[in-house]
Design a protein around this motif. Structure first.
Motif, PDB file in Angstrom:
ATOM      1  N   ALA A 142      78.597 -11.251  56.171  1.00  0.00           N
ATOM      2  CA  ALA A 142      77.198 -11.640  56.027  1.00  0.00           C
ATOM      3  C   ALA A 142      76.377 -10.516  55.410  1.00  0.00           C
ATOM      4  O   ALA A 142      75.498 -10.750  54.584  1.00  0.00           O
ATOM      5  CB  ALA A 142      76.625 -12.026  57.387  1.00  0.00           C
ATOM      6  N   THR A 143      76.659  -9.286  55.796  1.00  0.00           N
ATOM      7  CA  THR A 143      75.939  -8.138  55.240  1.00  0.00           C
ATOM      8  C   THR A 143      76.201  -8.009  53.747  1.00  0.00           C
ATOM      9  O   THR A 143      75.272  -7.789  52.951  1.00  0.00           O
ATOM     10  CB  THR A 143      76.346  -6.853  55.965  1.00  0.00           C
ATOM     11  OG1 THR A 143      76.074  -6.983  57.357  1.00  0.00           O
ATOM     12  CG2 THR A 143      75.592  -5.657  55.409  1.00  0.00           C
ATOM     13  N   LEU A 144      77.453  -8.169  53.369  1.00  0.00           N
ATOM     14  CA  LEU A 144      77.788  -8.088  51.945  1.00  0.00           C
ATOM     15  C   LEU A 144      77.126  -9.219  51.159  1.00  0.00           C
ATOM     16  O   LEU A 144      76.596  -8.998  50.062  1.00  0.00           O
ATOM     17  CB  LEU A 144      79.312  -8.140  51.772  1.00  0.00           C
ATOM     18  CG  LEU A 144      80.096  -6.953  52.346  1.00  0.00           C
ATOM     19  CD1 LEU A 144      81.594  -7.165  52.184  1.00  0.00           C
ATOM     20  CD2 LEU A 144      79.684  -5.659  51.650  1.00  0.00           C
ATOM     21  N   VAL A 145      77.166 -10.438  51.745  1.00  0.00           N
ATOM     22  CA  VAL A 145      76.528 -11.564  51.064  1.00  0.00           C
ATOM     23  C   VAL A 145      75.026 -11.346  50.984  1.00  0.00           C
ATOM     24  O   VAL A 145      74.398 -11.627  49.944  1.00  0.00           O
ATOM     25  CB  VAL A 145      76.858 -12.878  51.804  1.00  0.00           C
ATOM     26  CG1 VAL A 145      76.021 -14.028  51.258  1.00  0.00           C
ATOM     27  CG2 VAL A 145      78.331 -13.200  51.660  1.00  0.00           C
ATOM     28  N   LEU A 172      64.124 -18.166  50.509  1.00  0.00           N
ATOM     29  CA  LEU A 172      64.634 -19.170  51.433  1.00  0.00           C
ATOM     30  C   LEU A 172      66.096 -19.488  51.140  1.00  0.00           C
ATOM     31  O   LEU A 172      66.916 -19.584  52.064  1.00  0.00           O
ATOM     32  CB  LEU A 172      63.771 -20.433  51.341  1.00  0.00           C
ATOM     33  CG  LEU A 172      64.179 -21.596  52.266  1.00  0.00           C
ATOM     34  CD1 LEU A 172      64.050 -21.172  53.720  1.00  0.00           C
ATOM     35  CD2 LEU A 172      63.312 -22.834  51.985  1.00  0.00           C
ATOM     36  N   ILE A 173      66.400 -19.625  49.869  1.00  0.00           N
ATOM     37  CA  ILE A 173      67.796 -19.900  49.488  1.00  0.00           C
ATOM     38  C   ILE A 173      68.696 -18.731  49.902  1.00  0.00           C
ATOM     39  O   ILE A 173      69.813 -18.918  50.401  1.00  0.00           O
ATOM     40  CB  ILE A 173      67.889 -20.162  47.974  1.00  0.00           C
ATOM     41  CG1 ILE A 173      67.173 -21.474  47.621  1.00  0.00           C
ATOM     42  CG2 ILE A 173      69.349 -20.220  47.523  1.00  0.00           C
ATOM     43  CD1 ILE A 173      67.096 -21.750  46.139  1.00  0.00           C
ATOM     44  N   GLY A 174      68.185 -17.499  49.709  1.00  0.00           N
ATOM     45  CA  GLY A 174      68.970 -16.336  50.112  1.00  0.00           C
ATOM     46  C   GLY A 174      69.220 -16.312  51.607  1.00  0.00           C
ATOM     47  O   GLY A 174      70.326 -16.008  52.073  1.00  0.00           O
ATOM     48  N   VAL A 196      72.758 -16.413  53.586  1.00  0.00           N
ATOM     49  CA  VAL A 196      73.234 -15.429  54.574  1.00  0.00           C
ATOM     50  C   VAL A 196      73.720 -16.138  55.832  1.00  0.00           C
ATOM     51  O   VAL A 196      74.788 -15.822  56.377  1.00  0.00           O
ATOM     52  CB  VAL A 196      72.116 -14.429  54.904  1.00  0.00           C
ATOM     53  CG1 VAL A 196      72.523 -13.546  56.073  1.00  0.00           C
ATOM     54  CG2 VAL A 196      71.784 -13.577  53.682  1.00  0.00           C
ATOM     55  N   LEU A 197      72.939 -17.117  56.311  1.00  0.00           N
ATOM     56  CA  LEU A 197      73.368 -17.861  57.501  1.00  0.00           C
ATOM     57  C   LEU A 197      74.674 -18.610  57.240  1.00  0.00           C
ATOM     58  O   LEU A 197      75.571 -18.642  58.099  1.00  0.00           O
ATOM     59  CB  LEU A 197      72.266 -18.840  57.919  1.00  0.00           C
ATOM     60  CG  LEU A 197      70.954 -18.211  58.401  1.00  0.00           C
ATOM     61  CD1 LEU A 197      69.927 -19.289  58.721  1.00  0.00           C
ATOM     62  CD2 LEU A 197      71.202 -17.331  59.622  1.00  0.00           C
ATOM     63  N   LEU A 235      78.466 -18.206  59.105  1.00  0.00           N
ATOM     64  CA  LEU A 235      79.282 -19.306  59.593  1.00  0.00           C
ATOM     65  C   LEU A 235      80.639 -19.344  58.900  1.00  0.00           C
ATOM     66  O   LEU A 235      81.686 -19.447  59.555  1.00  0.00           O
ATOM     67  CB  LEU A 235      78.535 -20.630  59.383  1.00  0.00           C
ATOM     68  CG  LEU A 235      79.290 -21.899  59.810  1.00  0.00           C
ATOM     69  CD1 LEU A 235      79.596 -21.859  61.299  1.00  0.00           C
ATOM     70  CD2 LEU A 235      78.476 -23.144  59.455  1.00  0.00           C
ATOM     71  N   VAL A 236      80.598 -19.260  57.562  1.00  0.00           N
ATOM     72  CA  VAL A 236      81.860 -19.283  56.816  1.00  0.00           C
ATOM     73  C   VAL A 236      82.716 -18.059  57.158  1.00  0.00           C
ATOM     74  O   VAL A 236      83.936 -18.161  57.316  1.00  0.00           O
ATOM     75  CB  VAL A 236      81.575 -19.347  55.299  1.00  0.00           C
ATOM     76  CG1 VAL A 236      82.870 -19.210  54.501  1.00  0.00           C
ATOM     77  CG2 VAL A 236      80.886 -20.662  54.956  1.00  0.00           C
ATOM     78  N   GLY A 237      82.055 -16.894  57.296  1.00  0.00           N
ATOM     79  CA  GLY A 237      82.810 -15.688  57.658  1.00  0.00           C
ATOM     80  C   GLY A 237      83.454 -15.824  59.019  1.00  0.00           C
ATOM     81  O   GLY A 237      84.586 -15.380  59.227  1.00  0.00           O
TER      82      GLY A 237
END
Length: 481
Positions: free
Chosen positions: A41-44, A180-182, A186-187, A191-193
């Motif tokens: 998430a941090t990288l994304v 908002l898209i960003g 991240v969220l 979830l995916v991570g």
């Protein structure tokens, strides 16, 4: 913390050892699954942030650049028309025509040499100089407008002011939308991570369950290997460790069983003799002739010596299994030490040392010395009076040295040469002699632990030949010679 007590006295302050930080409880730390999810998430978030800023900067600059180009084109057209005859006689109508197509724009025109402007009243920012000579274009922004000032070579000046409130609102809305898209990205990445880490760590969870099962059941069974990735390699390493533990446990069990079996016979015999001696000392009716009593005492002493030798050999064998020392050792110096130790064992046997080379091996000096002393001691013991023990240390090839010890004894039957290297095995001809049967096994274990090989054969005069090959390298002085 761990408490360590020495003796029976009170617990001293120095006997209390703090548990090292690396083994303290870490149950409250974040799980690997969450760490991987947050890392992704941090990288994304970092990537999305860069993309969002870049997109916002690119779009806003593109919009403003488009507005500047539009203002530039309109100012150029007006200055071109201003150069036509009769333009200034109908200048108000010309300005109204342009304003009709751009209702959010204010227009002011200053003809050459005029002291006033025609059209709308536009406040020009202080960084724009209207009195400059020559053609040129200047652009500036206020809180609500984008202002362009353009002059031609004749001295005519056009001032265009475009309303930017709607444009700024749209750019701000774009920034909020990108933010908002960003945030959604991240969220979603968390979830995916989490899903990816959960799937990716399934082999590790499976390995953990297998290890926990081993801890609970004490069954050192191999763990199934699935796939060919890093987790599969880790599982293979665990299986190799389990195999080593199984072999170590088997060796320990075998050592305990063999030791118990070998100690049982002398203990039983010693107990019988001691009971007989005690019975004789308490009851004079069971008197034994003095010569038989002396023989009984000597028998007890002999059995005690045999037990002491056996226990010493067992300790040496157990120590040999646990040695982990690995350092450069000069093998010819170790051989000289071993020869010095056995030199006085039996003076009626000659020791003939042939050629030796300066050779270095990696291992434990004490273990190698004990092995060579054991081999030399056996050779001296089995050689007849005036016999000769022949010792040589020769380089076999670039990476191997060979130690040969020949004796002049009766030798070992070919069918028993492999068996004598096993624990507690004693050849038929040696069973009447004192000994534990552990010496050759200790030597063989020491040689193999140093990466070498031991072979039992026949010497030139019918005795026993012990051949030991060790890996290593010649010393630098040997190479220079």
């Amino acid at each position: 913390m761990t408490l360590r007590r020495i003796g029976s006295g009170p617990l001293a302050k120095e006997d209390v050892q703090e548990t090292p930080p690396e083994v303290q409880d870490t149950d409250q730390s974040m799980s690997l699954r969450w760490r991987l999810s947050l890392l992704s998430a941090t990288l994304v978030a970092f990537a999305v942030g860069i993309i969002t800023v870049a997109a916002y900067w690119t779009v806003s600059n593109y919009v403003i650049s488009s507005i500047d180009d539009e203002l530039e084109n309109q100012a150029t057209v007006m200055l071109e028309r201003a150069g036509q005859p009769g333009f200034y006689s109908n200048v108000e109508a010309e300005i109204d025509t342009v304003r009709a197509y751009s209702q959010d724009m204010r227009i002011a025109l200053a003809p050459p040499g005029w002291q006033y402007v025609v059209g709308d009243s536009v406040t020009v920012p202080g960084n724009i100089l209207l009195n400059q000579s020559g053609s040129g274009t200047q652009i500036a922004s206020t809180n609500t407008e984008r202002i362009l000032v353009k002059r031609d070579d004749a001295g005519a000046v056009v001032v265009l002011a475009k309303e930017m409130a709607e444009t700024n609102r749209q750019i701000t809305a774009l920034g909020v939308l990108l933010l908002l898209i960003g945030g959604i990205g991240v969220l979603a990445s968390i979830l995916v991570g989490f899903i990816i880490s959960n799937e990716g760590l399934k082999p590790l969870a499976r390995l953990q369950r297998a290890v926990e099962h081993i801890v609970k059941t004490d069954e050192l069974r191999a763990i199934p290997v699935v796939g060919n990735d890093e987790f599969a390699k880790l599982t293979k390493s665990f299986n190799e460790m389990l195999q080593a533990l199984r072999e170590s446990r088997t060796r320990q069990s075998q050592l305990v069983a063999d030791a118990g079996h070998e100690l049982k016979t002398p203990l039983t015999s010693m107990r019988t003799n001691i009971e007989l001696l005690l019975m004789t000392s308490k009851d004079n009716s069971h008197s034994i002739p003095e010569e038989d009593l002396e023989a009984l005492r000597q028998d007890v002493l002999s059995q005690m010596t045999e037990m002491s030798t056996l226990i010493g050999d067992l300790v040496d064998l157990a120590r040999e299994e646990s040695i982990e020392t690995s350092e450069p050792v000069v093998l010819n110096q170790v051989l000289e030490i071993a020869l010095d130790r056995v030199e006085s064992r039996r003076l009626t046997v000659n020791i003939d040392v042939k050629e030796t080379v300066q050779w270095e091996v990696v291992g434990d000096e004490f273990s190698l010395t004990r092995a060579l002393v054991n081999v030399l001691d056996n050779a001296i013991k089995w050689s007849p009076d005036e016999g000769t023990v022949r010792v040589s240390l020769n380089q076999l090839d670039a990476d191997t040295v060979r130690v040969i010890v020949d004796d002049s004894g009766p030798g070992i039957a070919e069918s028993e040469r492999e068996l004598v290297l096993e624990r507690f095995y004693r050849s038929i001809s040696s069973r009447s002699m004192p000994g534990s049967g552990l010496g050759p096994a200790i030597v063989n274990q020491a040689v193999h632990r140093h990466g070498g090989a031991l072979v039992v054969g026949e010497s030139d005069d019918g005795g026993t030949r012990i051949t030991m090959d060790f890996p290593g390298k010649p010393l630098r002085s040997q190479l220079e010679n």
